[in-house]
Design an enzyme around this catalytic site. Sequence first.
Site, PDB file in Angstrom:
ATOM      1  N   VAL A 154       0.828  -1.206   0.000  1.00 58.45           N
ATOM      2  CA  VAL A 154       0.000   0.000   0.000  1.00 58.45           C
ATOM      3  C   VAL A 154       0.870   1.267   0.000  1.00 58.45           C
ATOM      4  O   VAL A 154       0.614   2.206  -0.768  1.00 58.45           O
ATOM      5  CB  VAL A 154      -0.972  -0.007   1.204  1.00 58.45           C
ATOM      6  CG1 VAL A 154      -1.809   1.258   1.216  1.00 58.45           C
ATOM      7  CG2 VAL A 154      -1.884  -1.234   1.155  1.00 58.45           C
ATOM      8  N   GLU A 163     -10.511   5.722   5.512  1.00 58.05           N
ATOM      9  CA  GLU A 163     -11.339   5.209   4.413  1.00 58.05           C
ATOM     10  C   GLU A 163     -10.848   3.851   3.887  1.00 58.05           C
ATOM     11  O   GLU A 163     -11.660   2.961   3.591  1.00 58.05           O
ATOM     12  CB  GLU A 163     -11.338   6.241   3.265  1.00 58.05           C
ATOM     13  CG  GLU A 163     -12.138   5.856   2.056  1.00 58.05           C
ATOM     14  CD  GLU A 163     -13.629   5.756   2.336  1.00 58.05           C
ATOM     15  OE1 GLU A 163     -14.267   6.802   2.515  1.00 58.05           O
ATOM     16  OE2 GLU A 163     -14.157   4.632   2.374  1.00 58.05           O
ATOM     17  N   GLY A 201     -11.083  -1.413   0.700  1.00 58.36           N
ATOM     18  CA  GLY A 201     -10.000  -0.834  -0.109  1.00 58.36           C
ATOM     19  C   GLY A 201     -10.350   0.411  -0.893  1.00 58.36           C
ATOM     20  O   GLY A 201     -10.443   1.505  -0.340  1.00 58.36           O
ATOM     21  N   LYS A 245     -14.087  -5.150   9.564  1.00 61.76           N
ATOM     22  CA  LYS A 245     -14.632  -4.121   8.670  1.00 61.76           C
ATOM     23  C   LYS A 245     -16.089  -3.832   9.027  1.00 61.76           C
ATOM     24  O   LYS A 245     -16.538  -2.678   8.964  1.00 61.76           O
ATOM     25  CB  LYS A 245     -14.485  -4.580   7.217  1.00 61.76           C
ATOM     26  CG  LYS A 245     -13.008  -4.661   6.790  1.00 61.76           C
ATOM     27  CD  LYS A 245     -12.821  -5.451   5.514  1.00 61.76           C
ATOM     28  CE  LYS A 245     -11.351  -5.547   5.112  1.00 61.76           C
ATOM     29  NZ  LYS A 245     -11.104  -6.536   4.064  1.00 61.76           N
ATOM     30  N   GLY A 281      -5.479  -4.145  -2.920  1.00 64.77           N
ATOM     31  CA  GLY A 281      -4.540  -3.876  -4.022  1.00 64.77           C
ATOM     32  C   GLY A 281      -3.850  -2.546  -3.810  1.00 64.77           C
ATOM     33  O   GLY A 281      -4.384  -1.637  -3.172  1.00 64.77           O
TER      34      GLY A 281
END
Length: 433
Positions: free
Chosen positions: A15, A130, A135, A206, A303
Site C-alpha cells: 500500500v 477510508e 480498499g 470491517k 490492491g
Amino acid sequence: MGNKISIGLLGLGVVGSGVIKLIENHQEKLVHQLGADVQVKSVLVRNLDKQRDVDLDRTFLTTNPDDVLNDPEIDLIIEVMGGIDEAREYILKAFSAKKHVVTANKDLVALHGPELQKAARKNKCDFYYEASVAGGIPILRGITEGLSSDRIRKVMGIVNGTTNYILTKMDQEGLSYEVALKQAQELGFAEADPTSDVEGLDAARKMAILARLSFSMDVDLEDVEVKGISDISLDDLKYASQLGYTMKLIGYADFRDRQLEVNVQPTMLAKNHPLASVSDEYNAVYVYGDAVGETMFYGPGAGSLPTATAITSDVVSVIKNMLLGVTGSQYVDPHFNKELKESDKCFGQFYVRLHVKDEVGVFSRISALFNELNISFKRILQNPIIKHEKAEIIVVTHQTSLENFQTALNHLNDLDAVMETKSYYKVEGDAEK
Ligand code: NDP
Ligand code: HSE
C-alpha cells in the site's frame, strides 16, 4: 503550511508504494485541488536494504520512527505498516505532536478506533481511515457524507476479497476450497496468515467499523458474531444454485427499534439480490436507508493502487480541512447507546441440510417439529443416498426468529430418524421472484 505539504509515511509495502506512485502520478490534479505540492518527506521501514519497486530517494528512508513523528515540517502521517501495538503507539505520538493521521489499518481501527478518534479530537487533529474498509471503494465517505441526512437501517457487505474469490471459484469452476484458497494467496488477496480471511475475522473488523459509522454507536469487535467459510462444501454450493441462490460471506448489520444486530456469516443470497453478482475478489456494500432506499457501492477491496486512492483522498480531505482551519471533527461522536438484539429479535430465512434414515414417516416427524415452532417451509428437496440407505433432506424456511431456528436445530438432533445435520446457513432474498 506554505505551498508545500510534507507527509510522513509509516510503511512502504504494497500500500505504501502505491501511495508514493499515486501522489507522484496525480501531482497535477492534487496541486490543482489544493494549491500546494504534496510531498512524502520521510518513510519508516523495517529494512533499509530491501529492494523497492518505487522511485524514491533512499535518504528519505529511516528505521527510526522518531525521524518521522518528531519532524516539525511534517503535518500529516500516513500509517500503512499494519499491526496493532506499534501502529497504535505511533499514531498516538503523532496526535500528541499535532500531526493529522490517515490509516488503512482495519485491525487497529476495529480494536482501538474510538480511543484514537478521541485522541485526535483532543489534539484538534484529523483521523481518517477510508482504506480500512473495502480498499478502493469510498464507502465510509458514502455513509458519513453522502448519506449523512438519511437514517441507515441495514448494511450488508461483501468486504473480504479472499473469501469472495474462493466461493466464486468453488461455485463457478468447481475448484476445491484448498485449491481456491491457494490461488487467492498466490494472487496476493489473502493476509499473510489467511485464517483471519477464511474464518471471517477480517470481515468482522470491517463490519465493526461500518456499523459504528452507519448507526452512530460504539460497536466493538466482540459485538460481531462470526462464522467463516472453511466448512462450506461443494454440495451446499450445488444445492444453493439448484434452489436459485449464490453463497457469499456476508457482513450484516441491521438497526431497528434502537437495537443492533451485527454478524458475518456465509449466506445464501437469492440470485436476484444486488450483492449476488459480485464475483471474484471484488467487494461491495449494500446500504438501505429510510429515505434513499437501496444503494450499492462496488469495487476493488484491496490492491496497491486502489487502496492508495482511498488513502490519498483522505489526505486531500485532511489538507482541505487544514486550509479551512476546521480539523478535528470529521466523524461525529456516537449518538446512540449500544443495545444488541437478542436472538428472538433477529429474523431471517434459513437453509438446513440433513442426513436422515431412509424410512417411512421421517419427513412428517421433521415437519411436525418445525410446525410446533411455527416455522414454515419455503422449499424442500429430498434425495435418496441409496448406497448408504439414507436420504438427504434440504429445507429452506420462511422468515422466523433465530431463536426458533436454533431451537429447531437442537430438537432435530434429538430425533432418532435424523442421522446428522450436515450444514445450515442464513438465506437472504426471494429466489422465486
Ligand atoms: P506490507 O506488509 O506490504 O507492508 C508493510 C510495510 O510496513 C513494509 O514496508 C514494512 O517495512 C513496514 N513495517 C511493518 N512493520 C514495521 C515496523 N515495526 N517498523 C517499521 N516498518 C514496519 O503491508 P500492506 O502494504 O499490504 O498493508 C499495510 C496496511 O494496509 C495494513 O494495515 C493492511 O491491513 C492495510 N490494507 C492493505 C490492503 C492491501 O491490499 N494490501 C488493503 C487495505 C488495507 P519493510 O518493507 O522494510 O519490511
Ligand atoms: N485480505 C483482505 C481481503 C485484504 O481479502 O479482502 C483487504 O483488506
